[in-house]
Design an enzyme around this catalytic site. Structure first.
Site, PDB file in Angstrom:
ATOM      1  N   SER A 175     -89.453 -73.664   2.838  1.00 46.92           N
ATOM      2  CA  SER A 175     -88.658 -73.485   1.624  1.00 46.92           C
ATOM      3  C   SER A 175     -89.412 -74.131   0.470  1.00 46.92           C
ATOM      4  CB  SER A 175     -87.252 -74.066   1.809  1.00 46.92           C
ATOM      5  OG  SER A 175     -86.436 -73.769   0.687  1.00 46.92           O
ATOM      6  N   THR A 176     -88.812 -75.112  -0.210  1.00 43.80           N
ATOM      7  CA  THR A 176     -89.427 -75.715  -1.391  1.00 43.80           C
ATOM      8  C   THR A 176     -90.809 -76.280  -1.066  1.00 43.80           C
ATOM      9  OG1 THR A 176     -87.199 -76.374  -2.079  1.00 43.80           O
ATOM     10  CG2 THR A 176     -89.051 -77.340  -3.277  1.00 43.80           C
ATOM     11  N   HIS A 201     -88.106 -69.141   1.913  1.00 34.74           N
ATOM     12  CA  HIS A 201     -86.984 -68.900   1.010  1.00 34.74           C
ATOM     13  C   HIS A 201     -87.519 -68.438  -0.346  1.00 34.74           C
ATOM     14  CE1 HIS A 201     -84.413 -72.017   3.424  1.00 34.74           C
ATOM     15  NE2 HIS A 201     -84.479 -70.847   4.030  1.00 34.74           N
ATOM     16  N   MET A 294     -86.077 -78.096   1.604  1.00 38.08           N
ATOM     17  CA  MET A 294     -84.832 -78.858   1.528  1.00 38.08           C
ATOM     18  C   MET A 294     -83.807 -78.262   2.486  1.00 38.08           C
ATOM     19  SD  MET A 294     -83.581 -81.454  -0.111  1.00 38.08           S
ATOM     20  CE  MET A 294     -82.015 -82.239  -0.488  1.00 38.08           C
ATOM     21  N   ASP A 297     -82.017 -75.426   7.295  1.00 38.53           N
ATOM     22  CA  ASP A 297     -82.127 -74.045   7.764  1.00 38.53           C
ATOM     23  C   ASP A 297     -83.221 -73.930   8.829  1.00 38.53           C
ATOM     24  OD1 ASP A 297     -81.597 -71.278   7.843  1.00 38.53           O
ATOM     25  OD2 ASP A 297     -83.238 -70.878   6.443  1.00 38.53           O
TER      26      ASP A 297
END
Length: 362
Positions: A175-176, A201, A294, A297
């Site tokens: 993600s991030t 993401h 973050m 997931d």
């Protein structure tokens, strides 16, 4: 508890007003200033010392990327880019992430007021994440924009029958900070590496550019996954933004399944969806990798992968932009090895080589 101090940089008075309103409604943050161009922003940053800035890509007096490049070289700080949903906007956003921006928000081309209000929860969540992110100084300008790859310069791949562990599939979730982490791993992999499936993401409209950029840089082929596509060695498949991506078996082959099923863990695409299918379909033929991001997931599904026989890696805290998803996967008991980002590609190939009885050079 002190509030997160935010400076909004955008040439649109409407956008500055809307973002300020969205930020100031939150109990844990405040917009301490707005700037309509990078020169004004530079003075405001010096004077107000914000924790995070939101930065428009297209700016007067100085291009947003040029300003970001200078900022990350001279005074690194968390930046959330505000990008438009266009192909050019996606390419520019990827460049910004290469320069050190923590994340981005894709604003609509029309209906900006209603669109930004609808994105309010996403905007403030990304500001919160950015305020805790590790940022580093930009040492050198990133590579030039994407150019088509020249396959004549690529090393020859082994014929399919000679490939190493063709049944193995590397499964990556991020993600991030993940766009750069994924790039760092993929550019190190040889042309005959196992198939790779990836959920990062990212919203619709950006994964196409992300895949094209990686394809221009890597020895393997990289594409946005499409429904029914065969999963082949030497290729990486990226979950399309705004869709769910998982894998299935069709006879002797693995195939991509891309559908419009609902968000999972608030994400679409979701790492949980991909990793659950990897546990179910691949079992011990999977090698899992959880990268920076973050939240949680994919953590539960990665434990299912381990229980099904996969071998799993997680990125270590020191090299993560945000040590959320790897931390939760580790806490879930899903991870065999925790490694710095720069060590993961080599570890993957060593794992594949040991499984196939042949050593790769990387």
């Amino acid at each position: 508890m002190s509030k997160i101090k935010v400076v909004v940089v955008d040439d649109s008075a409407l956008v500055r007003s809307l973002l300020s309103e969205i930020i100031n409604k939150q109990p844990d943050m405040e917009c301490i200033g707005t700037a309509n161009d990078p020169l004004q922003a530079r003075e405001m940053i010096r004077e107000l010392n914000p924790d995070v800035i939101t930065l428009d890509v297209e700016m007067p007096k100085m291009d947003g990327l040029e300003f970001l490049s200078r900022l990350m070289r001279l005074r690194p700080m968390p930046v959330v880019m505000v990008s438009t949903l266009t192909e050019q906007g996606a390419d520019t956003t990827l460049r910004a992430l290469e320069m050190g921006a923590v994340d981005f928000v894709a604003k609509p081309r029309i209906g900006v007021a209603s669109g930004l209000q609808a994105l309010g929860d996403e905007i403030v969540e990304k500001i919160r994440i950015a305020s805790k992110a590790r940022v580093s100084r930009l040492v050198a300008p990133p590579p030039s924009p994407t150019v088509p790859r020249d396959d004549s310069q690529q090393p020859p791949a082994r014929p399919i029958g000679m490939r190493l562990s063709t049944e193995k599939v590397i499964c990556i979730g991020a993600s991030t900070g993940g766009t750069e982490a994924i790039k760092e791993i993929l550019v190190e992999l040889p042309a005959d590496s196992p198939a790779i499936v990836i959920t990062q993401h990212m919203p619709a409209g950006f994964t196409t550019s992300f895949a094209a950029r990686l394809d221009s840089l890597c020895k393997i082929r990289v594409c946005e996954a499409s429904d029914g596509q065969r999963i082949l060695p030497g290729h990486a498949y990226i979950a399309p933004g705004g869709k769910q991506f998982h894998i299935a078996r069709s006879g002797a082959n693995y195939v991509a399944v891309v559908d419009d099923s609902p968000p999972v863990n608030r994400h679409k695409p979701s790492v949980e969806v991909l990793f659950k299918s990897c546990a179910r379909v691949l079992g011990p033929n999977a090698i899992g990798v959880m990268l920076t991001g973050m939240g949680a997931d994919g953590a539960t599904a990665m434990k299912e992968m381990r229980d099904a026989g996969s071998y799993n890696f997680a990125q270590d805290e020191a090299s993560c932009i945000v040590f959320g998803m790897p931390k939760m996967a580790i806490q879930a008991g899903a991870v065999h090895e925790v490694l710095p980002l720069k060590s993961i590609a080599k570890a993957l190939m060593e794992k594949v080589s040991s499984a196939g009885g042949v050593r790769h050079r990387i």
